[in-house]
Scaffold this motif. Sequence first.
Motif, short mmCIF file in Angstrom:
data_model
loop_
_atom_site.label_atom_id
_atom_site.label_comp_id
_atom_site.label_asym_id
_atom_site.label_seq_id
_atom_site.Cartn_x
_atom_site.Cartn_y
_atom_site.Cartn_z
N GLN A 1 5.72 13.76 0.49
CA GLN A 1 5.02 14.06 0.19
C GLN A 1 4.75 14.47 -0.99
OE1 GLN A 1 7.48 18.04 0.37
NE2 GLN A 1 7.70 17.98 2.57
N ASP A 2 5.00 13.28 -1.75
CA ASP A 2 4.23 12.47 -2.82
C ASP A 2 3.05 11.35 -2.58
OD1 ASP A 2 5.28 9.93 -1.65
OD2 ASP A 2 6.93 10.02 -3.81
N ASP A 3 2.71 11.99 -1.45
CA ASP A 3 1.44 10.94 -0.87
C ASP A 3 1.35 9.78 -1.72
OD1 ASP A 3 0.13 13.37 -0.86
OD2 ASP A 3 -0.54 13.43 -3.33
N LEU A 4 2.54 8.95 -1.27
CA LEU A 4 2.50 7.20 -1.89
C LEU A 4 3.18 6.99 -0.46
CD1 LEU A 4 4.00 7.50 -5.82
CD2 LEU A 4 2.11 7.14 -4.55
N VAL A 5 2.79 5.82 -0.36
CA VAL A 5 4.14 5.24 0.58
C VAL A 5 5.05 4.13 -0.22
CG1 VAL A 5 3.84 2.81 2.21
CG2 VAL A 5 2.25 5.24 2.27
N THR A 6 5.71 3.46 0.06
CA THR A 6 7.35 2.83 -1.22
C THR A 6 8.08 1.61 -0.17
OG1 THR A 6 7.60 5.04 -1.90
CG2 THR A 6 8.93 3.50 -2.94
N HIS B 1 -3.43 7.17 -0.47
CA HIS B 1 -3.37 8.30 0.22
C HIS B 1 -4.22 9.62 -0.60
CE1 HIS B 1 -2.80 7.63 4.48
NE2 HIS B 1 -1.78 6.33 4.30
N ASN B 2 -4.41 10.94 -0.02
CA ASN B 2 -5.07 11.54 -0.70
C ASN B 2 -4.42 13.33 -0.15
OD1 ASN B 2 -6.59 10.48 -2.39
ND2 ASN B 2 -8.29 11.05 -0.63
N SER B 3 -2.87 13.18 0.30
CA SER B 3 -2.23 14.30 0.83
C SER B 3 -0.55 13.32 1.75
CB SER B 3 -2.80 14.83 2.12
OG SER B 3 -2.09 16.41 2.38
N TRP B 4 0.31 14.20 2.17
CA TRP B 4 1.15 14.14 2.98
C TRP B 4 1.05 12.43 3.86
CZ3 TRP B 4 4.04 18.81 3.66
CH2 TRP B 4 4.11 19.92 2.68
N VAL B 5 2.30 11.61 2.94
CA VAL B 5 1.72 10.68 4.73
C VAL B 5 3.27 11.21 5.60
CG1 VAL B 5 2.67 8.23 4.78
CG2 VAL B 5 1.71 8.98 2.72
N SER B 6 1.98 11.27 7.30
CA SER B 6 3.61 10.97 8.33
C SER B 6 4.10 10.12 8.88
CB SER B 6 2.10 11.70 9.35
OG SER B 6 1.14 11.20 9.55
N THR B 7 2.79 8.54 8.74
CA THR B 7 3.45 7.99 9.92
C THR B 7 3.55 6.22 9.33
OG1 THR B 7 3.22 9.37 11.82
CG2 THR B 7 3.52 6.87 11.97
N VAL B 8 4.13 5.60 9.34
CA VAL B 8 4.23 4.25 8.65
C VAL B 8 4.97 3.39 9.86
CG1 VAL B 8 4.45 4.50 6.79
CG2 VAL B 8 6.52 4.24 7.41
N LEU C 1 1.78 -1.44 -8.27
CA LEU C 1 1.77 -1.27 -7.62
C LEU C 1 0.67 -1.50 -7.00
CD1 LEU C 1 0.86 2.36 -7.54
CD2 LEU C 1 -0.64 1.29 -9.12
N LEU C 2 0.01 -1.60 -5.52
CA LEU C 2 -0.33 -2.06 -4.31
C LEU C 2 -1.33 -0.88 -3.60
CD1 LEU C 2 0.29 -4.56 -2.82
CD2 LEU C 2 1.13 -3.28 -1.00
N PRO C 3 -2.59 -1.84 -3.70
CA PRO C 3 -3.84 -0.92 -3.25
C PRO C 3 -3.78 -1.19 -1.66
CG PRO C 3 -4.54 -2.65 -4.08
CD PRO C 3 -3.27 -3.28 -4.17
N PRO C 4 -4.59 -0.57 -0.53
CA PRO C 4 -4.90 -0.80 0.29
C PRO C 4 -5.89 -1.90 0.74
CG PRO C 4 -5.78 1.30 -0.08
CD PRO C 4 -5.04 0.61 -1.08
N ILE C 5 -6.26 -2.59 2.38
CA ILE C 5 -6.90 -3.44 2.14
C ILE C 5 -7.90 -2.66 2.49
CG2 ILE C 5 -5.29 -5.37 1.89
CD1 ILE C 5 -5.72 -6.19 5.32
N MET C 6 -7.86 -1.39 3.49
CA MET C 6 -8.18 -0.80 3.96
C MET C 6 -8.23 0.61 4.87
SD MET C 6 -9.61 -0.14 8.36
CE MET C 6 -8.58 1.54 8.36
N SER C 7 -9.02 1.27 3.90
CA SER C 7 -8.27 3.37 4.22
C SER C 7 -10.25 3.97 4.56
CB SER C 7 -8.45 3.34 2.55
OG SER C 7 -9.19 4.75 2.76
#
Length: 571
Positions: free
Chosen positions: A369-374, A390-397, A496-502
């Motif tokens: 719910q913190d919009d982050l992947v850790t 992400h701009n909202s909750w992350v549901s699956t990794v 802090l890691l940025p995505p390679i694709m969004s």
Amino acid sequence: MAVPVVETNNIISTPEGGCPLQVGEGTYHLQDDLHLATPPPHPSEAPIVNPNPLATVPTPPTTGVKLSLVSLGNRNKAPVFPLKDSGIAPPFGDGNPALVAPVGKEGNKRRKPKNNIVKSSSSFVSRVITHEAATKRLNDRNIDGLFAFANINRAFQWLDLSSKQKEEPLAKILFTKAHMLSHDVNELTKSTSHIDVVMGSSAGDIIWYEPVTQKYARINKNGVVSNSPVTHIKWIPGSENLFMAAHANGQLVVYDKEKEDALFTPELSSPSAEAFKPSRRHPLQVLKSVNSRNQKTNPVALWKIANQKISQFAFSPDQRHLAIVLEDGSLRVMDYLKEEVLDIFRSYYGGLICVCWSPDGKYIVTGGQDDLVTIWSFPERKIVARCQGHNSWVSTVAFDPWRCDERTYRFGSVGDDCRLLLWDFSVGMLHRPRVHQASARQRTSLIPSNTQHTNRHRADSAGNRVRSDSQRTADLNSNYDHTVRHAVEPRARTALLPPIMSKSVGLDPIYWLGFQEDSIMTSSLEGHIRTWDRPREGINDNYNVHPSSPAISAPAARSRSGFADPAKGSL
């Protein structure tokens, strides 16, 4: 009055433009969008209408569409990665003679459930629709083709994704009121004539389903063992009969698919244990141990993890450890063979929703719910990076084993922002920002200092979810609790890691993500199952190199993944 039966059909399409995914190794092209039909409510189920859009009363448990995939051949088998500890963990319950299966007349023949679900008179099952040519389709299909089991609302569908008529399910089960929240296929027992599927429902009941013969059994009937919704369910690795179910009341339960149920009474080993409840000081209560000699009925084992809902759990590749995420914002790492919680980590704020392990077992990835992947390092027992995108909750990794090797890792994430994100990281990328030595010593302390932080709450249309009290840590002055509680790492000291694709891939929240040898798949809240083909050029040359091969160099790994090493740049 008789209520007319409303037939609903799946629809398959290929949207114009194709929603391509541009990544360094090439372009993933959208193959198709299979839209599952949402069944109408059961006639006996009164619609719930609340005129207040800001109402925060609990809503009936439900979830978006999730898939359980299985191939009866070897074509889609994921690469196997060498583990640091090459020793094979003993089976769960090894050493307890009460769990040794008796040798019967059937020998090694797979046992099936006893009840025919098509002819069932159970009030739990509303209706079963089987394809008129299901037998012919099964006989004519390619053994390497992909089956999918999918939940949507009160329906559960069996799909053949390798068929030209993939939008026509081989079978569809409609339940009376319950929604299936989670399901899993046993990879160990699968064959052309037998597939073991377990599914957990919002009513708490669990269905053991064998689709080839359309047989089923009902476990935890009417909540006789645990009377709360099943939030997540998985077969225990290496076991033919045992599976684990997480319930919304914070219980983890191990069931045997072939055992009968009995009214559960906690088995407390000592009088002092009666007052023992899961808390910040005591992270685990063993209500029934796997070592119990009372194994005639379910459950095989029952652990009270917390008083909060368990969102998800994941088994480690070494088949010994369990990563559990909860609505209280904690990640708990457990040695489930020894029934011990080893470590507790916490989110910045909000609950954690999803968790997975890297294929080599070195990293745990969570989202919430913190919009982050850790990213957490399991051997080092610490956080190594936060992934922001992400701009909202992350549901699956989920990790992509076909894009991982001993130096670089690829994983993906999806969420309520309707986006699919891909991430690459390597060991060289995970250098921390420079800090003072005193801070470093404080960070590695096993006994963090107590801090206080006020609970914060967040109201959301999806239900009540409580922000975690992430800054609080527990007192370890206990004679029998050796769990290490880790303080939350400040943002200034976390890479802090940025995505390679969004990429926005739909108009409704994405609830599931899966990687296959030739594709990437997602499924959404409203039933859209999307499949992207991998880039064809070089897929056999670059994707399936054995992780231990000396041919993989760091520069080659970086070029394959399509990123430069941020350790040499801004990270």
